[in-house]
Design an enzyme around this catalytic site. Structure first.
Site, PDB file in Angstrom:
ATOM      1  N   ARG A  51       1.359  -1.232   0.190  1.00 32.75           N
ATOM      2  CA  ARG A  51       0.219  -0.315   0.161  1.00 32.75           C
ATOM      3  C   ARG A  51       0.528   0.988   0.185  1.00 32.75           C
ATOM      4  O   ARG A  51       0.154   1.858  -0.624  1.00 32.75           O
ATOM      5  CB  ARG A  51      -0.610  -0.438   1.242  1.00 32.75           C
ATOM      6  CG  ARG A  51      -1.894   1.036   1.232  1.00 32.75           C
ATOM      7  CD  ARG A  51      -2.499   1.098   2.740  1.00 32.75           C
ATOM      8  NE  ARG A  51      -3.163  -0.402   2.953  1.00 32.75           N
ATOM      9  CZ  ARG A  51      -4.363  -1.133   3.517  1.00 32.75           C
ATOM     10  NH1 ARG A  51      -4.792   0.026   2.736  1.00 32.75           N
ATOM     11  NH2 ARG A  51      -4.638  -2.052   3.807  1.00 32.75           N
ATOM     12  N   ASP A 237      -3.034 -20.726  14.048  1.00 35.35           N
ATOM     13  CA  ASP A 237      -1.144 -20.560  13.824  1.00 35.35           C
ATOM     14  C   ASP A 237      -0.395 -21.596  13.565  1.00 35.35           C
ATOM     15  O   ASP A 237       0.398 -21.546  12.434  1.00 35.35           O
ATOM     16  CB  ASP A 237      -0.672 -18.813  15.004  1.00 35.35           C
ATOM     17  CG  ASP A 237       0.603 -18.785  14.304  1.00 35.35           C
ATOM     18  OD1 ASP A 237       0.422 -18.121  13.642  1.00 35.35           O
ATOM     19  OD2 ASP A 237       1.082 -19.067  15.570  1.00 35.35           O
ATOM     20  N   HIS A 242       0.962 -26.165  10.796  1.00 31.24           N
ATOM     21  CA  HIS A 242       2.533 -27.014  10.752  1.00 31.24           C
ATOM     22  C   HIS A 242       3.044 -28.183  11.685  1.00 31.24           C
ATOM     23  O   HIS A 242       3.301 -29.600  10.908  1.00 31.24           O
ATOM     24  CB  HIS A 242       3.460 -26.005  11.566  1.00 31.24           C
ATOM     25  CG  HIS A 242       3.898 -24.811  11.244  1.00 31.24           C
ATOM     26  ND1 HIS A 242       3.980 -25.072   9.730  1.00 31.24           N
ATOM     27  CD2 HIS A 242       3.812 -23.791  11.494  1.00 31.24           C
ATOM     28  CE1 HIS A 242       3.554 -23.468   9.586  1.00 31.24           C
ATOM     29  NE2 HIS A 242       4.091 -22.571  10.450  1.00 31.24           N
TER      30      HIS A 242
END
Ligand code: BG6
Length: 493
Positions: A51, A237, A242
């Site tokens: 941005r 997360d 993972h």
């Protein structure tokens, strides 16, 4: 020993979120190393897109500063750095609006035949808008690939919604869903260990294995990512991606080949065989925690709430332990204990395969207690594999037994730099090899397993259990495994 570097085709890589933490800390350093190894063709380009209204030179300066910050000084070569910086371009762009897209199209004009990669190093809510805009700007060529950073969505429904939009713009074989754990050297070594050695396969089941522990421990806190992390928490997360991917690699059946779909089909079967944790089981088979202030490695650190500047108490977990079970023939009654957390005593990720005890001991009490064999695959740091055996202590004193490891240290054995996971994965995207990336059905199966746990926590509406930064999590995490008559690996070591 020298590594064999195979140069990759020329590419244009557009990094959305090009000024962000992931780009500056992982992607550009990864590209630097591969450039230094002369794997990138001279005309390959890297275009940052974000941005902020800055120009190419300002971006190049930011990238240079980041490389100087994140790379060891001895790895920084003046000429290589200059070569990487020459590849850079920058486009200021509004991911959810119209500004900047014509400029991006212009930057890519005339290169429709080249490998073109759109790396979305952004929040997942931007994945769909960016893909729609890429299609509208007619930037999706036959040689285009899109890379999605995890987490894909917040839950199954949002993951499906993202996959729908991305899938309407790119065919599945052009979509690369990153789970950077799959790019870690030791994680790939797990496949080598299991499928390039005949020693372990006959033992790799409930016949010989008692249980498996998978720990991904971090000593860091949320490191300025509080806004994202507070909405995610450790389960979304780390576990949904993972840890479940690691579990799949330990538990999957031998694939028939190393091709992307053979490997991913086998992983998917494991995800689908995971026994759901729901209802009352959520209480018994999961523990969530959140760190309070404490000392990690001798340094005092703030608690989670202070670190994220939380005005209100946050109920986000920074630690989670789960007891996962796989409902199939090979793994019946073999629990997989998963554990991950921030502000734990050390950065240590490892898989520990605990074998069963010998059925009958011929050694008397004087020999001491017999330790069952353990195979430890250390993912980081000090990558390597240790097989703990029981041996006789040398010298007089009768038959005294002790546990001792056979130790394969990758650093000592191979004497080469261990590349960061992103290096390998970026090159795989250029090559168009999706083996180490998650397929759509895998991501959705992982969410489907995680979702009832999230629901159980929501319904119970209890705050996460506190733990002191620098400890191994709340005492309930220790109780969870000890109830089953087992102990966490580092506690036993
Ligand atoms: C990321 C998580 O995917 O993995 C982070 O979002 C975490 O919260 C990181 O710190 C851990 O990666 P590594 O490679 O340092 O173990």
């Amino acid at each position: 020993m020298t590594a064999r570097i195979i140069p990759v085709e020329a590419f244009d890589l557009v990094v959305f979120g090009g000024t962000g933490d992931l780009a500056l800390r992982k992607l550009l350093p990864g590209l630097y190393y591969r450039d230094r190894d002369r794997q990138l063709s001279d005309d390959s380009r890297i275009i940052g897109a974000a941005r902020r209204p800055i120009d190419r030179n300002a971006y190049a300066m930011e990238v240079e500063a980041a490389l100087r910050r994140h790379l060891p000084p001895q790895d920084l070569d003046k000429d290589c750095l200059a070569r990487l910086l020459r590849r850079l371009d920058y486009v200021a762009l509004d991911a959810t609006g119209v500004d900047g897209w014509p400029e991006l199209a212009e930057a890519l004009a005339g290169a429709d035949d080249r490998v073109r990669i759109f790396y979305l190093a952004t929040a997942p809510d931007l994945f769909a808008p960016i893909c729609r805009s890429l299609a509208a700007a007619q930037l999706v060529t036959a040689a285009a690939r899109v890379v999605l950073e995890k987490p894909i969505g917040q839950d199954l429904a949002s993951a499906r919604a993202i996959n729908e939009v991305v899938g309407a713009v790119f065919p599945e074989e052009q979509i690369f869903r990153i789970d950077h754990y799959l790019g870690k050297e030791t994680v790939q070594n797990l496949m080598a260990l299991r499928f390039a050695n005949s020693l372990f396969e006959p033992l790799w089941s409930s016949n010989a294995i008692d249980h498996v522990q998978i720990t991904v421990a971090e000593s860091l806190g949320v490191e300025g990512r509080g806004e994202y992390y507070d909405r995610a928490g450790a389960l979304r997360d780390m576990v949904q991606n993972h840890l479940l991917q690691l579990l799949c690699l330990v538990a999957m059946e031998p694939p028939t080949s190393l091709t992307a779909d053979s490997v991913r089909d086998e992983k998917l079967k494991v995800l689908r065989a995971l026994k759901p944790i729901r209802g009352a089981d959520v209480n018994v088979k999961t523990v969530r925690g959140q760190y309070r202030a404490g000392a990690v490695d001798g340094t005092l650190v703030r608690g989670y709430a202070d670190e994220i500047d939380g005005q209100n108490a946050s109920s986000t977990e920074t630690f989670v332990v789960l007891k996962a079970e796989i409902d199939n023939w090979r793994w019946a009654a073999v629990p997989f204990y998963l554990r991950t957390g921030k502000r734990l005593p050390a950065r240590a990720s490892e898989l520990v395969i605990h074998f069963r005890a010998v059925p009958h001991s011929i050694f008397g009490e004087a020999a001491g207690a017999l330790s069952p064999n353990r195979l430890v695959v250390r993912l980081q740091p000090d990558e390597g594999i240790k097989l703990f055996l029981t041996a006789k202590e040398p010298g007089p004193g009768g038959m005294r037994l002790r546990e001792a490891p056979l130790n394969l240290s990758f650093a000592e054995t191979f004497k080469v730099r261990t590349p960061d996971a992103y290096e390998r994965l970026l090159m795989d995207v250029v090559r168009g090899d999706p083996t180490l990336f998650m397929r759509r059905d895998e991501v959705e199966a992982a969410w489907a397993w995680v979702e009832p746990i999230l629901k159980g926590w929501r319904e119970r509406n209890e705050p996460p259990r506190p733990y002191t930064a620098g400890s191994w999590g709340p005492s309930a995490a220790i109780a969870l495994i000890e109830r089953d008559g087992r102990t966490w690996y580092e506690d036993a070591a």
